[in-house]
Write a protein that holds these residues in place. Structure first.
Motif, PDB file in Angstrom:
ATOM      1  N   LEU A   1      -4.858   6.292 -17.905  1.00 23.03           N
ATOM      2  CA  LEU A   1      -4.668   7.230 -16.806  1.00 23.03           C
ATOM      3  C   LEU A   1      -5.015   6.582 -15.475  1.00 23.03           C
ATOM      4  N   ALA A   2      -4.472   7.155 -14.393  1.00 22.44           N
ATOM      5  CA  ALA A   2      -4.822   6.720 -13.042  1.00 22.44           C
ATOM      6  C   ALA A   2      -4.678   7.908 -12.104  1.00 22.44           C
ATOM      7  N   VAL A   3      -5.543   7.983 -11.089  1.00 14.71           N
ATOM      8  CA  VAL A   3      -5.541   9.093 -10.144  1.00 14.71           C
ATOM      9  C   VAL A   3      -5.443   8.551  -8.728  1.00 14.71           C
ATOM     10  N   THR A   4      -4.683   9.248  -7.894  1.00 15.24           N
ATOM     11  CA  THR A   4      -4.502   8.875  -6.487  1.00 15.24           C
ATOM     12  C   THR A   4      -4.868  10.078  -5.616  1.00 15.24           C
ATOM     13  N   PHE A   5      -5.480   9.802  -4.475  1.00 13.40           N
ATOM     14  CA  PHE A   5      -5.909  10.840  -3.541  1.00 13.40           C
ATOM     15  C   PHE A   5      -5.131  10.694  -2.234  1.00 13.40           C
ATOM     16  N   TYR A   6      -4.684  11.813  -1.696  1.00 14.83           N
ATOM     17  CA  TYR A   6      -3.898  11.737  -0.466  1.00 14.83           C
ATOM     18  C   TYR A   6      -4.216  12.946   0.416  1.00 14.83           C
ATOM     19  N   ARG A   7      -3.941  12.786   1.690  1.00 15.56           N
ATOM     20  CA  ARG A   7      -4.265  13.825   2.675  1.00 15.56           C
ATOM     21  C   ARG A   7      -3.083  14.769   2.863  1.00 15.56           C
ATOM     22  N   VAL A   8      -3.373  16.064   2.872  1.00 14.13           N
ATOM     23  CA  VAL A   8      -2.343  17.070   3.099  1.00 14.13           C
ATOM     24  C   VAL A   8      -2.669  17.834   4.380  1.00 14.13           C
TER      25      VAL A   8
ATOM     26  N   LEU B   1      -6.915   4.818  -8.713  1.00 12.53           N
ATOM     27  CA  LEU B   1      -8.130   4.577  -9.482  1.00 12.53           C
ATOM     28  C   LEU B   1      -7.810   4.733 -10.963  1.00 12.53           C
ATOM     29  N   SER B   2      -7.965   3.674 -11.707  1.00 16.19           N
ATOM     30  CA  SER B   2      -7.684   3.702 -13.139  1.00 16.19           C
ATOM     31  C   SER B   2      -8.786   4.460 -13.878  1.00 16.19           C
ATOM     32  N   GLY B   3      -8.379   5.202 -14.897  1.00 16.34           N
ATOM     33  CA  GLY B   3      -9.364   5.855 -15.742  1.00 16.34           C
ATOM     34  C   GLY B   3     -10.203   4.839 -16.479  1.00 16.34           C
ATOM     35  N   PRO B   4     -11.476   5.158 -16.779  1.00 12.79           N
ATOM     36  CA  PRO B   4     -12.378   4.171 -17.396  1.00 12.79           C
ATOM     37  C   PRO B   4     -12.221   4.031 -18.893  1.00 12.79           C
ATOM     38  N   GLY B   5     -11.325   4.821 -19.508  1.00 18.09           N
ATOM     39  CA  GLY B   5     -11.136   4.746 -20.956  1.00 18.09           C
ATOM     40  C   GLY B   5     -11.770   5.933 -21.653  1.00 18.09           C
TER      41      GLY B   5
END
Length: 992
Positions: free
Chosen positions: A857-864, A899-903
């Motif tokens: 998994l991976a998560v991305t953060f963005y401004r709205v 940001l990759s998930g840590p497993g």
């Protein structure tokens, strides 16, 4: 001179409200001793406080939220008007002093004690509203219109220095000028003051006790109880925020030590204190100061002073917060004619009231945190002058911006009062005091050796989910099979109640259990009602001390049972031994508050001061700030049984009746453990976050505001999550002015993740195997809907209207729980507000993640641009939105924007860069294994049966859990749990 009788001014109004039955004609000697003999007129003088009312009522100021209160106090202090506003009226004070001490016509010519600096042991000032007087028996009669008497024993008088009762029969009077002001009155009687008179108010009730231990988790066998240095306890079990930084200078902690201060029979107090720190593995650089302006005394018998209590308190602060200077407040001290080491002021007996005043009005040292393990034992009648003096005392502390921690006593639900009822001490229950209860910590090493715990330990060792579920909520972080150091790992934290029944002998009339209950003399504080509480006494309805009121304790910590504290001996000499009591739990909390004050100062915030409302607020929005104590009870109400019917006796052989009134530990707040014991680091982070939010972001729109009959008004244009939690399934109807909808939810799994568990998992030391054990526990239905600003809506569950008891606490932090009798729907935003430290731009935000999904998994953060997820006019799901989101993506300190998930089961952490105050931040999750991307706004995701699928679930303040599979899969919303923390990286970054 005209005089006026004071309402509720009987001696029994001073000592014995709801402790025995009495009227104005009751003779005190009869109530206490059953004696009909004539009283002995007093021969000793006493020191008495006359306490004036305030020039203005501070209730509105203190009822404001924490930030508004801090700003108001700072302004009043800067203007030099705090005490002219909230102390005594200057003219009234001067007139009262003249009336009481002047020698002219119509004046009483009494001797006044004290000054603003307590130079003789007493605080007398217009700011403190107090005038201390020294009264001979004749002066007492001249002032109060009654003859003072003293306790007799075999026809002889018992001196005050030996705890003799000094009393009056009938009501007191005062000069009309004073009486009409509504003054308070207090007496400097020995240390805790006279205890109440008692009679059985339980209507002869009795219960049958089980043989052996009376509560779980307090019965480890000899050699298997765990004596621990307080600093290790703070680190290993309570996760104190600065436990890893023992050399950091931390805030001062004042300790209420009536008469003792630093008195020891031999040796140097500082040297012995530092030697104790060295024995605990610390550098031994502790410091302290003494405020004992009328002397101090070491009394090994404990009759005049309690040096063992002092050494316990000192030992806990010295190791749990070793960077904190320690203040020792002796109060009024003792006359040198009574004890060696005493001072010049006569008739002083170090009543705890005087020690509180000395600490609250110490303008030289200004301790921001004060811990008290000694109580004013009296049960003062509401509306009495004694009640006024005691209650207003703690208002002074709140106005001085002092955090006060008060031990709730060590005798279980009786509070040590033998009236057959569950009791809560009136004078230990101020709403401006953090009342601290007691628990018993059982380590994973000790668990198998406590017969009351052994079966639970066996179940947990077999990975029984039901057993582990409650244990995790209470602080267990590692499976028994995985523990590396069993003596440093929590298994069970239960109510402290080490009472036992052995044969017919019950130990519950003495020391050994945490108190807790309801002070029915005052209304429930707003911070408890806002939390959804209606604390209700266990006593029979309609009888004495029944009904609702101020619930206690507020919080708890270890007090004994299976874990004791290694602290100095009463004389501070080497040979440190185990000690226990809520008298240990209170300074443990004092040490934690000192560390958090230090963090606040590092982040540019003021001291916490009166902090009760913040504690309840963070319990609502960050429940993992507290370990939830759900095992045990404090039931111990009893009365003497002069008829001898039995069947129980106490340790002295006296026949007693055990009446069975008290309280059980329960999920959430309870009247045994309050909000729970601390997860110190999480609590510090939460307090920091909400303090900055209140101080700098007060104009942010609430999620919704409540209207009439269950209606709500949306606070902004926003996309909202509707998260359903129900044991049996539910139908949810949302009626809205912009379009109504309804849906049906299946039952939540028995172990569907809670906010508490999700937040607990974001501790890097939380066992990955424990995380994986609770995988695939499905939540109820999730829907999302977008509302306009000002749009009205209401929500019903199974046709029932809903209530939202904590909405006043949570609505500014992105969620509201709307509940019926059978289910709860959390209405929440999928967007975070960057409420940065100091409202500053260009900050780092800590990202914490715990993965419980098996895919990559991976998560991305963005401004709205708004709470609906808009970017430059593009709505989630529209063409070009994904590219726009990537263009707004935040850089990570570890590089890139993803940001990759840590497993599976593991923890990870990073930092967002260049976060500005007030940024609205959304997320997107990519399942790298399957190639699917999911958005926090369901309209941008896939549809199932024509319904967009939501993939994100709110778990409290800035914490969300993701479902990582197309179509919703197992619906557990813990495949990746993500937290955004906007304040911990500020200052020295101690909380990162």
């Amino acid at each position: 001179m005209a005089t006026t009788e004071l309402a509720n001014s009987l001696f029994l109004d001073f000592t014995s409200y709801n402790m025995t039955t009495y009227t104005a004609s009751t003779q005190v000697q009869d109530a206490y001793y059953g004696s009909t003999g004539a009283p002995l007129p007093a021969t000793e003088s006493v020191n008495v406080a006359i306490v004036l009312p305030r020039a203005n009522d501070p209730t509105e100021l203190l009822a404001a939220n924490w930030a508004s209160r801090q700003q108001a106090l700072q302004q009043l202090n800067a203007d030099g008007t705090l005490w002219s506003t909230y102390g005594a009226d200057q003219t009234n004070y001067a007139n009262a002093v003249a009336l009481l001490t002047g020698t002219g016509p119509g004046q009483l010519g009494l001797t006044m004690l004290g000054d603003a600096n307590a130079s003789d042991g007493y605080v007398s000032s217009a700011a403190s509203r107090t005038i201390w007087l020294q009264l001979t028996p004749a002066d007492f009669t001249a002032l109060f219109g009654q003859t003072p008497n003293q306790q007799r024993s075999d026809g002889q008088m018992v001196p005050l220095s030996e705890g003799g009762l000094y009393y009056w029969n009938g009501p007191l009077s005062l000069p009309t000028e004073l009486a009409n002001m509504g003054v308070g009155v207090w007496f400097d009687f020995l240390q805790r003051g006279p205890e109440p008179a008692f009679s059985d108010l339980s209507n002869g009730d009795s219960v049958t006790l089980q043989s052996g231990a009376q509560s779980i988790g307090n019965a480890a066998t000899t050699g298997h109880r765990s004596p621990v240095y307080p600093g290790d306890m703070a680190d290993w079990f309570y996760n104190f925020p600065l436990a890893k930084f023992p050399t950091v200078p931390t805030a001062t902690v004042g300790l209420i030590e009536p008469g003792s201060a630093d008195a020891i029979p031999s040796g140097d107090f500082l040297t012995l204190l530092q030697q104790y720190q060295q024995a605990a593995g610390l550098a031994g650089t502790g410091t302290y100061y003494n405020v004992a302006n009328n002397g101090k005394y070491y009394d090994a018998s404990g009759a005049l002073t309690d040096p063992g209590e002092r050494s316990l308190d000192v030992g806990i602060i010295a190791t749990a917060s070793p960077g904190s200077p320690i203040g020792l407040y002796a109060g009024s001290g003792f006359s040198s004619t009574l004890v060696a080491g005493g001072g010049p002021t006569a008739n002083a007996y170090s009543n705890v009231f005087t020690a509180f005043q000395g600490a609250f009005w110490d303008l030289a040292n200004n301790p921001p945190v004060i811990s008290a393990s000694t109580s004013m034992t009296q049960q003062t009648a509401p509306g009495s002058p004694f009640w006024m003096a005691a209650q207003e005392l703690f208002v002074d502390a709140a106005l001085r911006n002092i955090t006060v921690l008060k031990a709730d006593n060590d005798f279980g639900s009786s509070w040590g009062f033998r009236n057959g009822l569950a009791n809560q001490n009136v004078n230990a229950s101020s709403p401006y005091v953090v009342v601290v209860g007691g628990t018993s910590l059982t380590t994973q090493q000790a668990a198998a050796y406590d017969p009351t715990v052994a079966a639970l330990y066996a179940s947990a060792s077999a990975n029984n989910l039901a057993a582990l579920w409650g244990l995790v909520a209470g602080g267990l972080t590692v499976l028994p099979a995985d523990v590396a150091n069993a003596g440093q790992a929590t298994f069970l934290e239960a109510t402290w109640n080490q009472f036992t029944l052995t044969g017919s002998t019950w130990s519950g009339t003495g020391f050994g259990a945490g108190d807790g209950g309801v002070d029915t003399t005052q209304p429930t504080p707003s911070y408890q009602t806002d939390f959804g509480l209606t604390p209700t006494s266990a006593n029979p309805a309609g009888g004495p001390a029944s009904g609702t009121g101020r619930g206690a304790p507020d919080v708890t910590a270890d007090a004994g049972g299976n874990m004791t504290y290694i602290v100095p001996q009463p004389d501070m000499a080497p040979g440190h031994g185990g000690d226990e009591g809520t008298s240990a739990a209170a300074p443990m909390w004092g040490a934690l508050m000192a560390q958090i004050d230090t963090v606040f100062a590092d982040q540019g915030l003021p001291n916490m001061g009166y902090v009760n409302d913040l504690l309840y607020l963070v319990a609502a929005v960050v429940p993992a700030s507290f370990n939830d104590i759900t095992y045990g009870s404090n039931v111990s109400s009893w009365a003497l049984d002069p008829g001898g019917a039995g069947p129980y006796v106490n340790a002295s052989g006296a026949t007693i009746a055990v009446t069975g009134y008290g309280y059980e530990a329960l999920p959430g707040y309870d009247l045994v453990s309050g909000l729970g014991s601390p997860n110190g680091l999480v609590l510090a982070r939460a307090l920091s976050a909400v303090a900055h939010a209140q101080m700098y972001f007060g104009d942010q729109p609430a999620l919704a505001t409540a209207g009439a009959e269950g209606s709500w008004t949306s606070g902004a244009l926003q996309n909202l999550l509707f998260q359903t939690m129900s044991a049996d399934g539910a139908t949810v109807d949302v009626t809205s002015s912009g379009g109504s909808f309804d849906y049906t939810s299946g039952a939540s799994s028995a172990y569907a993740w809670t906010s508490r568990l999700a937040m607990q998992s974001l501790n890097p030391d939380f066992d990955p195997n424990l995380v994986r054990l609770f995988d695939k526990q499905g939540q109820g239905a999730l829907l999302q809907h977008t509302f306009d600003a000002g749009e009205a809506f209401s929500l019903a569950i199974d046709g029932q209207s809903t209530v939202a008891p904590q909405s006043n606490l949570t609505d500014l932090f992105g969620f509201i729980d709307m509940a019926s009798s059978d289910a709860v729907v959390r209405v929440a935003r999928p967007v975070a507000i960057a409420e940065t430290a100091g409202g500053a731009d260009g900050q780092q935000a800590v990202v914490r993640v715990r993965q419980n999904g098996e895919d990559s998994l991976a998560v991305t953060f963005y401004r709205v641009d708004d709470y609906a997820g808009t970017i430059a006019g593009l709505q989630p799901g529209e063409a070009g939105y994904a590219a726009a989101a990537q263009g707004r993506a935040y850089q990570l300190a570890t590089g890139g924007t993803s940001l990759s998930g840590p497993g599976y089961g593991n923890y990870g952490q990073s930092m967002l860069q260049s976060v500005d105050a007030g940024d609205l931040i959304a997320m997107t999750l990519t399942n790298v294994t399957t190639g699917h991307t999911f958005w926090a706004f369901s309209q941008a995701n896939e549809t199932v049966n024509g319904q967009p699928v939501g993939h994100i679930w709110n778990y409290g303040l800035n914490v969300w859990g993701w479902e990582d599979t197309k179509g919703g899969h197992d619906h557990d919303f813990n495949d990746l749990v993500v937290q955004l923390d906007f304040t911990s990286a500020s200052g020295q970054g101690w909380l990162v």
